[in-house]
Design an enzyme around this catalytic site. Structure first.
Site, PDB file in Angstrom:
ATOM      1  CG  HIS A 107     -42.389  68.019   0.079  1.00 52.03           C
ATOM      2  ND1 HIS A 107     -43.147  68.255  -1.046  1.00 52.03           N
ATOM      3  CD2 HIS A 107     -41.420  68.962   0.082  1.00 52.03           C
ATOM      4  CE1 HIS A 107     -42.649  69.282  -1.708  1.00 52.03           C
ATOM      5  NE2 HIS A 107     -41.602  69.748  -1.036  1.00 52.03           N
ATOM      6  CG  HIS A 109     -38.185  71.166   2.647  1.00 51.20           C
ATOM      7  ND1 HIS A 109     -37.308  70.912   1.616  1.00 51.20           N
ATOM      8  CD2 HIS A 109     -39.343  71.572   2.060  1.00 51.20           C
ATOM      9  CE1 HIS A 109     -37.901  71.176   0.452  1.00 51.20           C
ATOM     10  NE2 HIS A 109     -39.141  71.576   0.702  1.00 51.20           N
TER      11      HIS A 109
END
Ligand code: 5GP
Length: 148
Positions: A107, A109
């Protein structure tokens, strides 16, 4: 978990992707899902994750998937900047526990930053659900308005 290992299909982002755990979704397309971090480091902290990939980190993600994740992150950063008017934006991506990774589904951020405001600790204080809902509504509205 270290930098190397098996992808765990029970990780929280896999549960979110399968609809088995809730999230404050702000954007989704064929390749990525983006939602608010519930332990945000700042107001508007967003996570962008690939949908199909069973990749834990940058070592095992397909480059095409990484590209799609980063283009979505750029698009959503523009949305966040337009809506929240931060003074800066931090883009972060952690690989392996010693580097700060706590959820082992790759992922990115997106963390808006304001002058004079230190970020909260990584993955600690839980945000107020009402604030997250309000923020989600603002961001979804802006995304929808730009898609028209
Ligand atoms: P990492 O530490 O792996 O780079 O980032 C994982 C992020 O996921 C952290 O910022 C943490 O706050 C966030 N997080 C952990 N559990 C949940 C959850 O159940 N929902 C959401 N939306 N974010 C989560």
């Amino acid at each position: 978990m270290s930098l190397y290992g098996q992808y765990d299909p029970q990780n929280i982002f896999a549960l979110i992707l399968r609809g088995e755990a809730p999230c404050y979704k702000i954007y989704e397309d064929a390749d990525v899902l983006a939602f608010l971090d519930i332990f945000p480091q700042s107001r508007g902290h967003v996570l962008v994750i690939p949908k199909a990939a069973q990749a834990r980190n940058i070592l095992d993600v397909d480059p095409a998937v990484l590209g799609k994740m980063m283009s979505a992150a750029q698009r959503l950063t523009r949305i966040l900047v337009d809506e929240l008017q931060p003074d800066g934006v931090q883009i972060a991506q952690f690989n392996g526990a010693p580097a700060g990774q706590t959820v082992f589904h790759i992922h990115v951020h997106i963390i808006p930053r304001w002058n004079g405001e230190a970020p909260e600790a990584h993955g600690r204080g839980k945000a107020d659900p009402q604030e997250l809902e309000a923020l989600q509504a603002r961001l979804v509205e802006r995304i929808d308005s730009q898609a028209e």
